[in-house]
Design a protein around this motif. Structure first.
Motif, PDB file in Angstrom:
ATOM      1  N   ARG A  67       0.832  -1.193   0.000  1.00 14.32           N
ATOM      2  CA  ARG A  67       0.000   0.000   0.000  1.00 14.32           C
ATOM      3  C   ARG A  67       0.872   1.249   0.000  1.00 14.32           C
ATOM      4  NH1 ARG A  67      -3.315   0.443   5.065  1.00 14.32           N
ATOM      5  NH2 ARG A  67      -1.440  -0.403   6.047  1.00 14.32           N
ATOM      6  N   ARG A  68       0.433   2.254  -0.721  1.00  9.48           N
ATOM      7  CA  ARG A  68       1.084   3.550  -0.640  1.00  9.48           C
ATOM      8  C   ARG A  68       0.396   4.350   0.454  1.00  9.48           C
ATOM      9  NH1 ARG A  68       0.651   5.889  -5.765  1.00  9.48           N
ATOM     10  NH2 ARG A  68      -1.104   7.209  -5.179  1.00  9.48           N
ATOM     11  N   LEU A  69       1.149   4.816   1.421  1.00  6.93           N
ATOM     12  CA  LEU A  69       0.603   5.574   2.533  1.00  6.93           C
ATOM     13  C   LEU A  69       0.892   7.072   2.414  1.00  6.93           C
ATOM     14  CD1 LEU A  69       1.601   3.197   5.469  1.00  6.93           C
ATOM     15  CD2 LEU A  69      -0.503   3.197   4.127  1.00  6.93           C
ATOM     16  N   PHE A  70       1.994   7.433   1.758  1.00  9.70           N
ATOM     17  CA  PHE A  70       2.359   8.831   1.574  1.00  9.70           C
ATOM     18  C   PHE A  70       3.241   8.937   0.339  1.00  9.70           C
ATOM     19  CE2 PHE A  70       4.987  12.572   2.040  1.00  9.70           C
ATOM     20  CZ  PHE A  70       4.083  13.521   2.484  1.00  9.70           C
ATOM     21  N   PRO A  71       2.992   9.941  -0.530  1.00 11.93           N
ATOM     22  CA  PRO A  71       1.938  10.948  -0.478  1.00 11.93           C
ATOM     23  C   PRO A  71       0.549  10.309  -0.422  1.00 11.93           C
ATOM     24  CG  PRO A  71       3.519  11.436  -2.212  1.00 11.93           C
ATOM     25  CD  PRO A  71       3.811  10.057  -1.743  1.00 11.93           C
ATOM     26  N   LEU A  72      -0.412  11.059   0.071  1.00 17.42           N
ATOM     27  CA  LEU A  72      -1.755  10.517   0.203  1.00 17.42           C
ATOM     28  C   LEU A  72      -2.225   9.975  -1.135  1.00 17.42           C
ATOM     29  CD1 LEU A  72      -3.392  13.230   2.477  1.00 17.42           C
ATOM     30  CD2 LEU A  72      -2.548  10.966   3.126  1.00 17.42           C
ATOM     31  N   PRO A  73      -2.663   8.722  -1.173  1.00 16.28           N
ATOM     32  CA  PRO A  73      -2.980   8.076  -2.454  1.00 16.28           C
ATOM     33  C   PRO A  73      -4.279   8.586  -3.067  1.00 16.28           C
ATOM     34  CG  PRO A  73      -3.474   6.613  -0.631  1.00 16.28           C
ATOM     35  CD  PRO A  73      -2.804   7.811  -0.034  1.00 16.28           C
ATOM     36  N   ASP A  74      -4.310   8.558  -4.387  1.00 12.14           N
ATOM     37  CA  ASP A  74      -5.523   8.836  -5.144  1.00 12.14           C
ATOM     38  C   ASP A  74      -6.404   7.587  -5.082  1.00 12.14           C
ATOM     39  OD1 ASP A  74      -7.507   9.213  -7.023  1.00 12.14           O
ATOM     40  OD2 ASP A  74      -6.158   9.914  -8.598  1.00 12.14           O
ATOM     41  N   PRO A  75      -7.620   7.692  -4.587  1.00 10.67           N
ATOM     42  CA  PRO A  75      -8.458   6.490  -4.470  1.00 10.67           C
ATOM     43  C   PRO A  75      -8.783   5.838  -5.798  1.00 10.67           C
ATOM     44  CG  PRO A  75      -9.721   8.483  -4.017  1.00 10.67           C
ATOM     45  CD  PRO A  75      -8.286   8.903  -4.069  1.00 10.67           C
ATOM     46  N   ASP A  76      -8.630   6.586  -6.902  1.00  9.92           N
ATOM     47  CA  ASP A  76      -8.878   6.014  -8.223  1.00  9.92           C
ATOM     48  C   ASP A  76      -7.628   5.383  -8.830  1.00  9.92           C
ATOM     49  OD1 ASP A  76     -11.556   6.841  -8.207  1.00  9.92           O
ATOM     50  OD2 ASP A  76     -10.995   8.841  -8.911  1.00  9.92           O
ATOM     51  N   LEU A 114      17.521   9.146   1.569  1.00 13.03           N
ATOM     52  CA  LEU A 114      17.626   7.895   2.306  1.00 13.03           C
ATOM     53  C   LEU A 114      16.384   7.050   2.057  1.00 13.03           C
ATOM     54  CD1 LEU A 114      18.850   5.958   4.422  1.00 13.03           C
ATOM     55  CD2 LEU A 114      17.680   7.308   6.185  1.00 13.03           C
ATOM     56  N   CYS A 115      16.583   5.853   1.518  1.00 11.70           N
ATOM     57  CA  CYS A 115      15.510   4.869   1.373  1.00 11.70           C
ATOM     58  C   CYS A 115      15.721   3.850   2.495  1.00 11.70           C
ATOM     59  CB  CYS A 115      15.571   4.188   0.007  1.00 11.70           C
ATOM     60  SG  CYS A 115      15.350   5.327  -1.373  1.00 11.70           S
ATOM     61  N   LEU A 116      14.876   3.918   3.505  1.00 13.56           N
ATOM     62  CA  LEU A 116      15.047   3.100   4.704  1.00 13.56           C
ATOM     63  C   LEU A 116      13.877   2.146   4.860  1.00 13.56           C
ATOM     64  CD1 LEU A 116      16.453   2.396   7.393  1.00 13.56           C
ATOM     65  CD2 LEU A 116      15.116   4.236   8.451  1.00 13.56           C
ATOM     66  N   THR A 117      14.181   0.859   4.893  1.00 13.20           N
ATOM     67  CA  THR A 117      13.175  -0.155   5.206  1.00 13.20           C
ATOM     68  C   THR A 117      13.181  -0.383   6.713  1.00 13.20           C
ATOM     69  OG1 THR A 117      13.403  -1.273   3.077  1.00 13.20           O
ATOM     70  CG2 THR A 117      12.493  -2.557   4.896  1.00 13.20           C
ATOM     71  N   VAL A 118      12.016  -0.182   7.332  1.00  9.52           N
ATOM     72  CA  VAL A 118      11.861  -0.468   8.756  1.00  9.52           C
ATOM     73  C   VAL A 118      11.256  -1.862   8.872  1.00  9.52           C
ATOM     74  CG1 VAL A 118      10.845   0.236  10.945  1.00  9.52           C
ATOM     75  CG2 VAL A 118      11.560   1.968   9.280  1.00  9.52           C
ATOM     76  N   SER A 119      12.053  -2.793   9.367  1.00  8.43           N
ATOM     77  CA  SER A 119      11.659  -4.191   9.471  1.00  8.43           C
ATOM     78  C   SER A 119      10.917  -4.417  10.786  1.00  8.43           C
ATOM     79  CB  SER A 119      12.911  -5.069   9.411  1.00  8.43           C
ATOM     80  OG  SER A 119      12.611  -6.415   9.696  1.00  8.43           O
ATOM     81  N   PRO A 120       9.780  -5.124  10.766  1.00  7.18           N
ATOM     82  CA  PRO A 120       9.012  -5.365  12.004  1.00  7.18           C
ATOM     83  C   PRO A 120       9.633  -6.461  12.855  1.00  7.18           C
ATOM     84  CG  PRO A 120       7.925  -6.452  10.184  1.00  7.18           C
ATOM     85  CD  PRO A 120       9.100  -5.709   9.584  1.00  7.18           C
ATOM     86  N   THR A 121      10.901  -6.264  13.188  1.00  9.08           N
ATOM     87  CA  THR A 121      11.640  -7.251  13.974  1.00  9.08           C
ATOM     88  C   THR A 121      12.358  -6.550  15.120  1.00  9.08           C
ATOM     89  OG1 THR A 121      13.560  -6.999  12.509  1.00  9.08           O
ATOM     90  CG2 THR A 121      12.045  -8.796  12.017  1.00  9.08           C
ATOM     91  N   LEU A 122      12.586  -7.295  16.178  1.00 12.13           N
ATOM     92  CA  LEU A 122      13.390  -6.848  17.310  1.00 12.13           C
ATOM     93  C   LEU A 122      14.574  -7.791  17.452  1.00 12.13           C
ATOM     94  CD1 LEU A 122      10.521  -6.096  19.871  1.00 12.13           C
ATOM     95  CD2 LEU A 122      12.029  -4.398  18.823  1.00 12.13           C
ATOM     96  N   LEU A 124       5.591   3.362   1.741  1.00  7.08           N
ATOM     97  CA  LEU A 124       4.859   2.174   1.329  1.00  7.08           C
ATOM     98  C   LEU A 124       4.848   1.193   2.498  1.00  7.08           C
ATOM     99  CD1 LEU A 124       6.502   1.578  -2.185  1.00  7.08           C
ATOM    100  CD2 LEU A 124       4.394   2.820  -1.714  1.00  7.08           C
ATOM    101  N   GLU A 125       3.852   0.318   2.508  1.00  3.76           N
ATOM    102  CA  GLU A 125       3.755  -0.683   3.581  1.00  3.76           C
ATOM    103  C   GLU A 125       3.331  -2.023   3.008  1.00  3.76           C
ATOM    104  OE1 GLU A 125       1.716  -3.364   6.310  1.00  3.76           O
ATOM    105  OE2 GLU A 125       0.720  -2.198   4.718  1.00  3.76           O
ATOM    106  N   GLU A 126       3.940  -3.084   3.533  1.00  2.60           N
ATOM    107  CA  GLU A 126       3.502  -4.436   3.208  1.00  2.60           C
ATOM    108  C   GLU A 126       3.926  -5.370   4.342  1.00  2.60           C
ATOM    109  OE1 GLU A 126       3.336  -6.419  -0.842  1.00  2.60           O
ATOM    110  OE2 GLU A 126       5.122  -7.347   0.011  1.00  2.60           O
ATOM    111  N   ALA A 127       2.968  -6.124   4.845  1.00  2.00           N
ATOM    112  CA  ALA A 127       3.226  -7.146   5.873  1.00  2.00           C
ATOM    113  C   ALA A 127       3.974  -6.587   7.074  1.00  2.00           C
ATOM    114  CB  ALA A 127       3.989  -8.318   5.265  1.00  2.00           C
ATOM    115  N   GLY A 128       3.676  -5.330   7.412  1.00  2.00           N
ATOM    116  CA  GLY A 128       4.313  -4.712   8.557  1.00  2.00           C
ATOM    117  C   GLY A 128       5.641  -4.045   8.254  1.00  2.00           C
ATOM    118  N   PHE A 129       6.210  -4.271   7.075  1.00  2.00           N
ATOM    119  CA  PHE A 129       7.428  -3.580   6.657  1.00  2.00           C
ATOM    120  C   PHE A 129       7.059  -2.193   6.146  1.00  2.00           C
ATOM    121  CE2 PHE A 129       8.952  -7.876   6.675  1.00  2.00           C
ATOM    122  CZ  PHE A 129      10.321  -7.802   6.862  1.00  2.00           C
ATOM    123  N   LEU A 130       7.790  -1.187   6.566  1.00  3.86           N
ATOM    124  CA  LEU A 130       7.606   0.175   6.076  1.00  3.86           C
ATOM    125  C   LEU A 130       8.771   0.528   5.161  1.00  3.86           C
ATOM    126  CD1 LEU A 130       6.463   2.054   9.309  1.00  3.86           C
ATOM    127  CD2 LEU A 130       5.031   1.128   7.473  1.00  3.86           C
TER     128      LEU A 130
END
Length: 255
Positions: A2-11, A208-216, A242-248
């Motif tokens: 999913r694209r979260l920002f910039p705010l997505p066009d619903p169409d 900076l293109c940073l992937t935030v991994s949902p891991t500790l 962008l977001e997928e499976a908890g990855f940002l």
């Protein structure tokens, strides 16, 4: 994804959950039409700030992260990487990918990005395929006082040595200038943390293109950038998310 920002066009179908194609990702991550060099970094971090686990970034990654990794490489003129990362991650030459062939040809790029290794000591295994059989000759960035025997070994293996510092080390700004002087304007660094810290400290990082991994992970792993503190922290602005499976998948640009 999913694209979260910039705010997505619903169409816009790209705004909803679906498998983003490489063309969509390439459009989203296209380099700006700047005349000078543009240096972007691509890194991954755990939720608690670790850039690696057991010395490697792969345990923090995902399939989507690797698709973005491949896209960023597919858009770059050169991939700039530190010698320690070459040793730890087992770097190989960049390969040509059919999905980016037309785009690269239209941009006047070669079939694959050059790998540019930053090293003061040139303590590298020049028998590796990265140096002996790349599709595009590998570059080595070093200082003027680098050991002559190691410079000769690099050149004998087929690498092109570029001097980007007056002493034993490499000046980050001069490294960018040296690559741009060879027509390599779209630059991508994949670290490691010490090299990224040098770019950040010198104020030459544009994006900076940073992937935030949902891991500790806990532990004592380095952050994505390591080195001397900046006198004044530099603020970047969010360009996309962008977001997928908890990855940002974040992208920040210099304000």
């Amino acid at each position: 994804m999913r694209r979260l920002f910039p705010l997505p066009d619903p169409d816009d179908p790209a705004a909803t959950d679906h498998e983003w194609g490489l063309d969509e990702l390439a459009d989203a991550y296209a380099y700006p039409a700047a005349e000078g060099p543009w240096l972007r970094a691509n890194m991954v971090s755990s939720l608690d700030g670790a850039a690696q686990h057991d010395g490697k970034s792969q345990p923090l990654s995902s399939d989507s992260d690797m698709r973005i990794f491949g896209t960023l490489r597919g858009l770059a003129d050169a991939v700039v990487v530190g010698a320690q990362t070459v040793r730890q991650e087992g770097y190989r030459p960049a390969r040509a990918r059919d999905a980016f062939a037309d785009r690269r040809a239209a941009a006047g790029q070669g079939p694959a990005p050059a790998i540019a290794v930053v090293s003061a000591s040139l303590d590298l295994d020049f028998s590796l395929p990265l140096f002996t059989s790349p599709l595009v000759p590998t570059l080595v960035l070093t200082g003027a006082a680098a050991p002559p025997a190691r410079v000769a070994a690099a050149e004998k293996a087929g690498a092109e040595v570029l001097v980007a510092g007056d002493g034993t080390g490499v000046d980050p700004a001069r490294a960018v200038e040296a690559l741009a002087g060879r027509g390599l304007r779209r630059l991508l660094t994949e670290g490691g943390p010490r090299l990224l810290g040098q770019f950040v400290g010198s104020g030459v990082l544009d994006e900076l293109c940073l992937t935030v991994s949902p891991t500790l992970t806990s532990g004592s792993a380095q952050r994505i950038a390591y080195g001397a503190d900046r006198a004044v922290p530099e603020r970047f602005a969010l360009a996309s998310l962008l977001e997928e499976a908890g990855f940002l998948f974040t992208r920040y640009r210099r304000t």
